[in-house]
Design a protein around this motif. Sequence first.
Motif, PDB file in Angstrom:
ATOM      1  N   VAL A   1       0.944  -1.059   0.029  1.00 14.82           N
ATOM      2  CA  VAL A   1       0.103  -0.164   0.037  1.00 14.82           C
ATOM      3  C   VAL A   1       0.938   1.117   0.020  1.00 14.82           C
ATOM      4  O   VAL A   1       1.675   1.539   1.048  1.00 14.82           O
ATOM      5  N   VAL A   2       0.828   1.850  -1.093  1.00 10.06           N
ATOM      6  CA  VAL A   2       1.552   3.337  -1.340  1.00 10.06           C
ATOM      7  C   VAL A   2       0.835   4.315  -0.737  1.00 10.06           C
ATOM      8  O   VAL A   2       1.543   5.338   0.012  1.00 10.06           O
ATOM      9  N   GLU A   3      -0.226   4.712  -1.320  1.00  8.84           N
ATOM     10  CA  GLU A   3      -1.117   5.613  -0.869  1.00  8.84           C
ATOM     11  C   GLU A   3      -2.521   5.066  -1.237  1.00  8.84           C
ATOM     12  O   GLU A   3      -2.864   4.496  -2.289  1.00  8.84           O
ATOM     13  N   THR A   4      -3.573   5.676  -0.265  1.00  2.00           N
ATOM     14  CA  THR A   4      -4.915   5.121  -0.511  1.00  2.00           C
ATOM     15  C   THR A   4      -5.911   6.185  -1.261  1.00  2.00           C
ATOM     16  O   THR A   4      -7.108   5.663  -1.292  1.00  2.00           O
ATOM     17  N   THR A   5      -5.855   7.337  -1.187  1.00  2.00           N
ATOM     18  CA  THR A   5      -6.484   8.314  -1.899  1.00  2.00           C
ATOM     19  C   THR A   5      -6.970   7.932  -3.181  1.00  2.00           C
ATOM     20  O   THR A   5      -6.021   7.610  -4.155  1.00  2.00           O
ATOM     21  N   GLY A   6      -8.243   7.929  -3.434  1.00  7.94           N
ATOM     22  CA  GLY A   6      -8.513   7.614  -4.743  1.00  7.94           C
ATOM     23  C   GLY A   6      -8.903   6.189  -4.968  1.00  7.94           C
ATOM     24  O   GLY A   6      -9.503   5.720  -5.913  1.00  7.94           O
ATOM     25  N   ALA A   7      -8.543   5.306  -3.949  1.00  9.37           N
ATOM     26  CA  ALA A   7      -9.079   3.810  -4.201  1.00  9.37           C
ATOM     27  C   ALA A   7     -10.405   3.573  -3.882  1.00  9.37           C
ATOM     28  O   ALA A   7     -11.117   2.755  -4.737  1.00  9.37           O
ATOM     29  N   GLY A   8     -11.133   4.259  -3.235  1.00 14.77           N
ATOM     30  CA  GLY A   8     -12.816   4.324  -2.923  1.00 14.77           C
ATOM     31  C   GLY A   8     -13.260   4.499  -4.594  1.00 14.77           C
ATOM     32  O   GLY A   8     -14.182   3.849  -5.055  1.00 14.77           O
ATOM     33  N   ASP A   9     -12.927   5.497  -5.096  1.00 11.69           N
ATOM     34  CA  ASP A   9     -13.392   5.960  -6.167  1.00 11.69           C
ATOM     35  C   ASP A   9     -13.227   5.023  -7.425  1.00 11.69           C
ATOM     36  O   ASP A   9     -13.997   4.822  -8.412  1.00 11.69           O
ATOM     37  N   GLY A  10     -11.768   4.548  -7.543  1.00 13.42           N
ATOM     38  CA  GLY A  10     -11.549   3.410  -8.379  1.00 13.42           C
ATOM     39  C   GLY A  10     -12.529   2.260  -8.198  1.00 13.42           C
ATOM     40  O   GLY A  10     -12.781   1.556  -9.181  1.00 13.42           O
ATOM     41  N   PHE A  11     -12.760   1.935  -7.010  1.00 13.45           N
ATOM     42  CA  PHE A  11     -13.542   0.738  -6.832  1.00 13.45           C
ATOM     43  C   PHE A  11     -14.987   1.171  -7.399  1.00 13.45           C
ATOM     44  O   PHE A  11     -15.604   0.393  -8.252  1.00 13.45           O
ATOM     45  N   ALA A  12     -15.498   2.130  -6.948  1.00 16.12           N
ATOM     46  CA  ALA A  12     -16.786   2.700  -7.547  1.00 16.12           C
ATOM     47  C   ALA A  12     -16.942   2.597  -9.201  1.00 16.12           C
ATOM     48  O   ALA A  12     -17.954   2.341  -9.536  1.00 16.12           O
ATOM     49  N   SER A  13     -16.065   3.350  -9.555  1.00 13.79           N
ATOM     50  CA  SER A  13     -16.014   3.392 -11.062  1.00 13.79           C
ATOM     51  C   SER A  13     -15.997   2.062 -11.832  1.00 13.79           C
ATOM     52  O   SER A  13     -16.712   1.823 -12.650  1.00 13.79           O
ATOM     53  N   ALA A  14     -15.168   1.214 -11.155  1.00 11.39           N
ATOM     54  CA  ALA A  14     -15.148  -0.247 -11.676  1.00 11.39           C
ATOM     55  C   ALA A  14     -16.629  -1.135 -11.434  1.00 11.39           C
ATOM     56  O   ALA A  14     -17.024  -1.878 -12.273  1.00 11.39           O
ATOM     57  N   PHE A  15     -16.969  -0.833 -10.093  1.00  9.96           N
ATOM     58  CA  PHE A  15     -18.244  -1.679  -9.906  1.00  9.96           C
ATOM     59  C   PHE A  15     -19.341  -1.091 -10.805  1.00  9.96           C
ATOM     60  O   PHE A  15     -20.023  -1.856 -11.073  1.00  9.96           O
ATOM     61  N   ILE A  16     -19.518   0.242 -10.710  1.00 13.35           N
ATOM     62  CA  ILE A  16     -20.750   0.680 -11.485  1.00 13.35           C
ATOM     63  C   ILE A  16     -20.508   0.415 -12.860  1.00 13.35           C
ATOM     64  O   ILE A  16     -21.443  -0.130 -13.584  1.00 13.35           O
ATOM     65  N   SER A  17     -19.429   0.251 -13.454  1.00 11.11           N
ATOM     66  CA  SER A  17     -19.176   0.145 -15.130  1.00 11.11           C
ATOM     67  C   SER A  17     -19.631  -1.377 -15.342  1.00 11.11           C
ATOM     68  O   SER A  17     -20.269  -1.661 -16.202  1.00 11.11           O
ATOM     69  N   ALA A  18     -19.095  -2.276 -14.445  1.00 12.33           N
ATOM     70  CA  ALA A  18     -19.641  -3.730 -14.531  1.00 12.33           C
ATOM     71  C   ALA A  18     -21.103  -3.867 -14.333  1.00 12.33           C
ATOM     72  O   ALA A  18     -21.805  -4.557 -15.293  1.00 12.33           O
ATOM     73  N   MET A  19     -21.918  -3.139 -13.385  1.00 14.16           N
ATOM     74  CA  MET A  19     -23.105  -3.240 -13.100  1.00 14.16           C
ATOM     75  C   MET A  19     -24.003  -2.717 -14.530  1.00 14.16           C
ATOM     76  O   MET A  19     -24.861  -3.436 -14.962  1.00 14.16           O
ATOM     77  N   ILE A  20     -23.668  -1.646 -14.877  1.00 14.62           N
ATOM     78  CA  ILE A  20     -24.119  -0.937 -15.952  1.00 14.62           C
ATOM     79  C   ILE A  20     -23.982  -1.826 -17.218  1.00 14.62           C
ATOM     80  O   ILE A  20     -24.993  -1.985 -18.037  1.00 14.62           O
ATOM     81  N   SER A  21     -23.028  -2.538 -17.469  1.00  8.36           N
ATOM     82  CA  SER A  21     -22.620  -3.539 -18.536  1.00  8.36           C
ATOM     83  C   SER A  21     -23.220  -4.844 -18.296  1.00  8.36           C
ATOM     84  O   SER A  21     -22.951  -5.724 -18.857  1.00  8.36           O
ATOM     85  N   LYS A  22     -24.194  -4.733 -17.352  1.00  9.15           N
ATOM     86  CA  LYS A  22     -24.999  -6.066 -17.088  1.00  9.15           C
ATOM     87  C   LYS A  22     -24.082  -7.087 -16.552  1.00  9.15           C
ATOM     88  O   LYS A  22     -24.431  -8.500 -16.623  1.00  9.15           O
ATOM     89  N   LYS A  23     -23.069  -6.927 -15.957  1.00  4.53           N
ATOM     90  CA  LYS A  23     -22.352  -8.180 -15.322  1.00  4.53           C
ATOM     91  C   LYS A  23     -23.319  -8.476 -13.848  1.00  4.53           C
ATOM     92  O   LYS A  23     -23.759  -7.702 -13.516  1.00  4.53           O
ATOM     93  N   ASP A  24     -22.854  -9.747 -13.340  1.00  5.71           N
ATOM     94  CA  ASP A  24     -23.654 -10.174 -12.300  1.00  5.71           C
ATOM     95  C   ASP A  24     -22.884  -9.326 -11.042  1.00  5.71           C
ATOM     96  O   ASP A  24     -21.598  -8.727 -11.320  1.00  5.71           O
ATOM     97  N   LEU A  25     -23.363  -9.192  -9.785  1.00  4.97           N
ATOM     98  CA  LEU A  25     -22.760  -8.445  -8.697  1.00  4.97           C
ATOM     99  C   LEU A  25     -21.609  -8.817  -8.541  1.00  4.97           C
ATOM    100  O   LEU A  25     -20.906  -8.305  -7.760  1.00  4.97           O
ATOM    101  N   LYS A  26     -21.530 -10.191  -8.216  1.00  4.58           N
ATOM    102  CA  LYS A  26     -20.346 -10.970  -7.781  1.00  4.58           C
ATOM    103  C   LYS A  26     -18.985 -10.478  -8.914  1.00  4.58           C
ATOM    104  O   LYS A  26     -18.059 -10.039  -8.127  1.00  4.58           O
ATOM    105  N   THR A  27     -19.279 -10.428  -9.987  1.00  9.65           N
ATOM    106  CA  THR A  27     -18.415 -10.037 -10.937  1.00  9.65           C
ATOM    107  C   THR A  27     -18.073  -8.476 -10.829  1.00  9.65           C
ATOM    108  O   THR A  27     -16.729  -8.034 -10.735  1.00  9.65           O
ATOM    109  N   ALA A  28     -19.128  -7.581 -10.514  1.00  9.05           N
ATOM    110  CA  ALA A  28     -18.807  -6.290 -10.147  1.00  9.05           C
ATOM    111  C   ALA A  28     -17.933  -5.876  -9.038  1.00  9.05           C
ATOM    112  O   ALA A  28     -17.245  -5.216  -9.054  1.00  9.05           O
ATOM    113  N   LEU A  29     -18.117  -7.073  -7.967  1.00  7.30           N
ATOM    114  CA  LEU A  29     -17.337  -6.677  -6.684  1.00  7.30           C
ATOM    115  C   LEU A  29     -15.692  -6.972  -7.183  1.00  7.30           C
ATOM    116  O   LEU A  29     -15.021  -6.106  -6.808  1.00  7.30           O
TER     117      LEU A  29
END
Length: 290
Positions: free
Chosen positions: A252-280
């Motif tokens: 772990v070098v620095e944690t700022t932005g990690a939450g936004d990174g999670f959100a952008s990828a989770f949301i992208s998977a969800m909107i792309s019709k991936k299942d929720l486990k894949t989105a996680l």
Amino acid sequence: MYDLLCIGDTTLDSYFKPLPSKDWQLDKKARQISFTFPGKIPVELLSQTVGGNGPNVAIGAGKLGLQTALLTHLGKDESGRQIKRYLAKFHLPAFLIKMDKKFRSNFSVILNVRGERTIFSYHESRDYTLEGLPEAKWIYLTSLGEGWEKLAKDLTQYLQNKNIGLIFAPGTLQLAAGAGVIRPLLERTNLIIMNKEEAQSYTKTATTDLVELLQALRELGPTLAVITDGANGCYLAEGASSWSLTALPGPVVETTGAGDGFASAFISAMISKKDLKTALAWGIIQSSHV
């Protein structure tokens, strides 16, 4: 029509870390940093960049293939012009980047110590407006400054009888105001995302049981709830079901932005019709990368 319209403030961020000195001390157990006052603390400037939950998610989701837009309000100052030039690189529509000469642009100073961070954040109060809002399949509402309550009320009215998904990731002022201020918006929310400490504060519960915490969030109204917990991973609840996924190993070098990174990828998977486990999984991979 856009896949995802993000609504949130944009900031000019400066990252630095204090150099070894007798004038500051870290008490990790007490979660406190102390500085000599008055004093002069030598620091290393790590970087200066444009940030904010809204632009971070809009840019991240755009890189993952979604058609994204960002509604953000800037001051008509040099910082605002710098931010606008930066956002233009990612082809975010300029007509939604609103500049107002009455207000200053936002900024943050991020103190990085041993892989964790403390953020000194300035959010200007604004006359937020949804004027000229384009059509979108999903809206992501996140960190805003003073004046955000009117925007939240206007957004609730705007979403009435519309088939638009709503994702809510509250920022500092929204968390401090509490859930009661925007209960109608929460009841219209399809997905709420926050970290464990934020969820404990927002639900007014000290439980460390993540399943209980997820259900407490859902009782506020949202259909789906997601909680991130740093190196411990992420957790999701839908109905009576819940899932979790541990974080990937690595330095772990620095944690700022990690939450936004999670959100952008989770949301992208969800909107792309991936299942929720894949989105996680998408979220965990992207947050670890950030």
